[in-house]
Design an enzyme around this catalytic site. Structure first.
Site, PDB file in Angstrom:
ATOM      1  N   LYS A  12       0.848  -1.193   0.000  1.00  0.00           N
ATOM      2  CA  LYS A  12       0.000   0.000   0.000  1.00  0.00           C
ATOM      3  C   LYS A  12       0.884   1.242   0.000  1.00  0.00           C
ATOM      4  O   LYS A  12       2.070   1.208   0.338  1.00  0.00           O
ATOM      5  CB  LYS A  12      -0.931   0.024   1.221  1.00  0.00           C
ATOM      6  N   ALA A 105       3.792  -1.597   4.026  1.00  0.00           N
ATOM      7  CA  ALA A 105       2.967  -2.643   4.657  1.00  0.00           C
ATOM      8  C   ALA A 105       3.270  -4.030   4.122  1.00  0.00           C
ATOM      9  O   ALA A 105       2.391  -4.890   4.084  1.00  0.00           O
ATOM     10  CB  ALA A 105       1.472  -2.331   4.515  1.00  0.00           C
ATOM     11  N   GLY A 106       4.522  -4.285   3.738  1.00  0.00           N
ATOM     12  CA  GLY A 106       4.878  -5.616   3.259  1.00  0.00           C
ATOM     13  C   GLY A 106       4.676  -6.691   4.306  1.00  0.00           C
ATOM     14  O   GLY A 106       4.084  -7.736   4.042  1.00  0.00           O
ATOM     15  N   GLY A 107       5.159  -6.444   5.519  1.00  0.00           N
ATOM     16  CA  GLY A 107       4.973  -7.410   6.598  1.00  0.00           C
ATOM     17  C   GLY A 107       3.514  -7.569   6.966  1.00  0.00           C
ATOM     18  O   GLY A 107       3.042  -8.687   7.223  1.00  0.00           O
ATOM     19  N   SER A 109       0.994  -7.189   4.980  1.00  0.00           N
ATOM     20  CA  SER A 109       0.329  -7.938   3.916  1.00  0.00           C
ATOM     21  C   SER A 109       0.602  -9.432   4.046  1.00  0.00           C
ATOM     22  O   SER A 109      -0.279 -10.251   3.770  1.00  0.00           O
ATOM     23  CB  SER A 109       0.771  -7.429   2.541  1.00  0.00           C
ATOM     24  N   ASP A 141      -1.752  -1.887  10.296  1.00  0.00           N
ATOM     25  CA  ASP A 141      -1.959  -1.937   8.847  1.00  0.00           C
ATOM     26  C   ASP A 141      -2.536  -3.267   8.369  1.00  0.00           C
ATOM     27  O   ASP A 141      -2.949  -3.382   7.209  1.00  0.00           O
ATOM     28  CB  ASP A 141      -0.641  -1.687   8.107  1.00  0.00           C
TER      29      ASP A 141
END
Length: 310
Positions: A12, A105-107, A109, A141
């Site tokens: 995001k 927000a990779g983690g 997700s 998130d």
């Protein structure tokens, strides 16, 4: 019962990020417009019979932890605890594309992907509200990441998804919005920024200019880049750009490339950083900015992408 599921977990960007107060427990109240983008990690979740609960996590990046420090691992453990699962082995394989510690927000997700995959594989019948409640325990998130996956991966069969939302509270109170239809050029320098530290430093700043969140929301609704640009601001830039000169330099470089490709297109930081992004109406301008930036960035470890909003 199925034994495996493969899915994508999406990044995001923040089209605006405002801090509106600090709660008694130290968490910051926010108002931010979040937009999912077509930059994703690939995940496969499998279950196997076992005499006790086992979580096995693997990624293709050596520096990503594979134990309880990993959000995907935490998500699997939470599902075990919350849903009272019988003993089993949960295997999680993640191919990382979203940069780590990037404000994308990779983690979060990845955690969302595990929650949704286990709900599907094990037929847990959780609706999106229940999954978001579990996700919130991992990070603010994660609920938005769950909403994004529900919208972008309709085969998961979860209603209530959205790829754009106004996030309030500590980020967990979500109001779905119609998504923007834009292209994004983004770049993440090879440094990590601590989100808790950035918020602590912001408390020391005092007065700062806030975004016009309503103007951004109306801009998204009308897909007006001009209106979004007029209202957007990330208050965390006041801290990150000052304390990390490399991020400031990257913003100036990306802004220069953006201005050449599409005069007036906005450039801003996502989350607490250090990722910078620019917005465009079309692919051609976004690709031109991406190509130009690759030509001037000195550090070859900077991650640069050209993607579309979801």
């Amino acid at each position: 019962m199925k034994r495996s599921l493969s899915c994508k977990t999406y990044a995001k960007i923040n089209l605006s990020l405002d801090v509106t107060g600090v709660r008694d427990d130290g968490y910051h109240e926010v108002a931010m417009v979040m937009q999912g983008i077509d930059l994703y990690d690939e995940m496969r979740v499998r279950i196997f019979p076992a005499d006790e609960h086992v979580i096995t996590l693997k990624t293709d990046k050596y520096f990503v932890p594979t134990d309880a420090r990993n959000t995907a691992y935490k998500a699997a453990q939470l599902i075990i605890d919350e849903c009272g699962l019988e003993p089993m082995e949960i295997r999680i394989d993640i191919k990382k594309t979203i940069p780590v510690a990037a404000g994308l927000a990779g983690g979060s997700s990845n955690a969302a992907g595990v929650i949704m995959a286990l709900n599907n594989i094990l037929e847990l019948s959780m609706d999106i509200q229940k999954m978001c409640q579990i996700g919130q325990k991992i990070g603010a998130d994660v609920p938005f990441s769950i909403m994004t996956m529900a919208a972008a991966e309709p085969e998961l069969g979860i209603e209530g998804g959205a790829t754009c939302a106004l996030a309030e509270g500590i980020g967990e109170v979500l109001t779905p919005l119609e998504p923007a239809d834009l292209w994004v050029t983004l770049a993440k320098p090879p440094i990590a920024v601590s989100t808790p530290a950035v918020y602590r430093w912001l408390d020391e700043v005092g007065e700062y200019e806030h975004p016009d969140t309503e103007k951004v929301i109306n801009g998204v609704k009308n897909n007006s880049l001009e209106a979004i640009s007029a209202g957007m601001r990330n208050v965390l830039e006041y801290v990150t750009l000052e304390r990390f000169p490399q991020v400031m330099e990257l913003k100036q470089q990306l802004r220069s490339c953006t201005e050449n490709a599409a005069p007036g297109a906005p450039t801003m930081m996502s989350g607490s950083g250090p990722t910078m992004y620019s917005l465009f109406y079309g692919y051609a301008a976004a690709h031109e900015a991406e190509t130009s930036l690759r030509g001037i960035v000195n550090n070859k470890k900077t991650d640069i992408f050209c993607v579309k909003t979801l």
